[in-house]
Design an enzyme around this catalytic site. Structure first.
Site, short mmCIF file in Angstrom:
data_model
loop_
_atom_site.label_atom_id
_atom_site.label_comp_id
_atom_site.label_asym_id
_atom_site.label_seq_id
_atom_site.Cartn_x
_atom_site.Cartn_y
_atom_site.Cartn_z
CD GLU A 130 -3.22 -1.83 -1.33
OE1 GLU A 130 -3.52 -0.66 -1.64
OE2 GLU A 130 -3.56 -2.37 -0.25
CG ASP B 132 -1.78 1.23 1.32
OD1 ASP B 132 -2.63 1.45 0.43
OD2 ASP B 132 -1.60 2.00 2.28
#
Length: 234
Positions: A122, A50
Site C-alpha cells: 500500500e 490503502d
C-alpha cells in the site's frame, strides 16, 4: 540509486521522484536505530495507498459485476485486498528485499510478516499515486490484483448467485424464482441433493453435497442461460 532502479524494474514503474519510493520502503522501526530517519516512515503513504487501493478495486468490481449488490461488492473487495493476498503480491514482486527495518524487527521475522508486507504494498501504491496520479496507480493495482478477482466466482459465499438471479427475475418478470428439491441420494455422510430452480418457463437443475450449494449452482446455471451479466468484463 542502483538498488532503487532494480526495484523499479521489478515494479515495472519508474519514478519521477525517487524520494517517494525511498520513503515507501522505510518501516517505522528503522528510525529507532537511525536518528536521521527518526521521524520518517512509510505510514503516511500506506494510509494513502490503502484509500487508493479501495477505490481502484471497488471501481473495477462495480463495472465488472453489474448486477451485484453493494454487499456482494463489499465482500469481494474485502477478499481481494486482504493482508494475505497483498503480502503474496509483495513477495512475488520482491519489494521486501528493499524494505528498511530495525535490527530487532529483522531478527523477529518482520521482513516476511504479512501485516508489514501488506502495508508495504500500500505504501508503494501511495508513492506511485503521488508520483503520477490515479491512472498509473490503477494500472499498477490491476496488474497484480486482477488474477485474484478473476477467481472470485468460484467462492459461492462471496458471489451470491441466488440474489443475483432474484434481482434479475424480479426486474424482468415481476416474480421471484422458486427452488424445489428433486431428489436426494447416497448415505448420510455422502448425501447429494438435486435442486431445481424455476422462473417462468425457465428451469435449471444442479447437484451438490448440501442444499445451499445446490441452490447456488442451479441459480448460476440459470443466470448463464438467461445471459445475466454478473461477470461482464471491462
Amino acid at each position: 540509486m542502483k538498488n532503487l532502479l532494480d526495484l523499479e524494474h521489478r515494479l515495472n514503474y519508474y519514478f519521477n521522484n525517487r524520494t517517494l519510493l525511498k520513503t515507501a520502503l522505510i518501516h517505522k522501526s528503522f528510525g529507532n536505530e537511525n536518528r536521521k530517519y527518526k521521524n520518517v516512515s512509510n505510514e503516511r503513504l500506506e494510509l494513502l495507498g490503502d484509500a487508493v487501493l479501495d477505490l481502484v478495486v471497488a471501481e473495477y468490481l462495480y463495472k465488472k459485476y453489474q448486477n451485484a449488490s453493494e454487499g456482494m461488492i463489499a465482500k469481494m473487495k474485502s477478499m481481494v485486498v486482504s493482508e494475505p493476498i497483498l503480502a503474496k503480491i509483495t513477495r512475488k514482486i520482491g519489494t521486501s528485499d528493499f524494505l528498511m527495518l530495525s535490527r530487532g524487527e529483522e531478527l523477529s521475522g518482520g521482513r516476511d510478516r504479512e501485516s508489514i508486507l501488506a502495508d508495504l504494498f500500500e505504501a508503494v501504491l501511495g508513492a506511485i499515486y503521488m508520483d503520477s496520479g490515479i491512472d498509473e496507480a490503477r494500472t499498477f493495482v490491476l496488474n497484480y490484483i486482477k488474477e485474484y478477482i478473476e477467481h472470485v466466482e468460484e467462492n459461492e459465499e462471496i458471489l451470491d448467485f441466488k440474489s443475483i438471479l432474484q434481482e434479475y427475475i424480479q426486474k424482468k418478470f415481476k416474480i421471484v424464482p422458486t427452488y424445489e428439491m428433486i431428489s436426494t441420494k447416497g448415505p448420510d455422510h455422502l448425501r447429494e441433493f438435486e435442486i431445481e430452480v424455476t422462473a417462468k418457463t425457465f428451469k435449471e437443475r444442479a447437484v451438490a453435497r448440501n442444499k445451499k450449494k445446490a441452490e447456488q449452482l442451479a441459480a448460476k446455471k440459470l443466470c448463464e442461460r438467461l445471459g445475466v451479466k454478473y461477470n461482464e468484463t471491462l
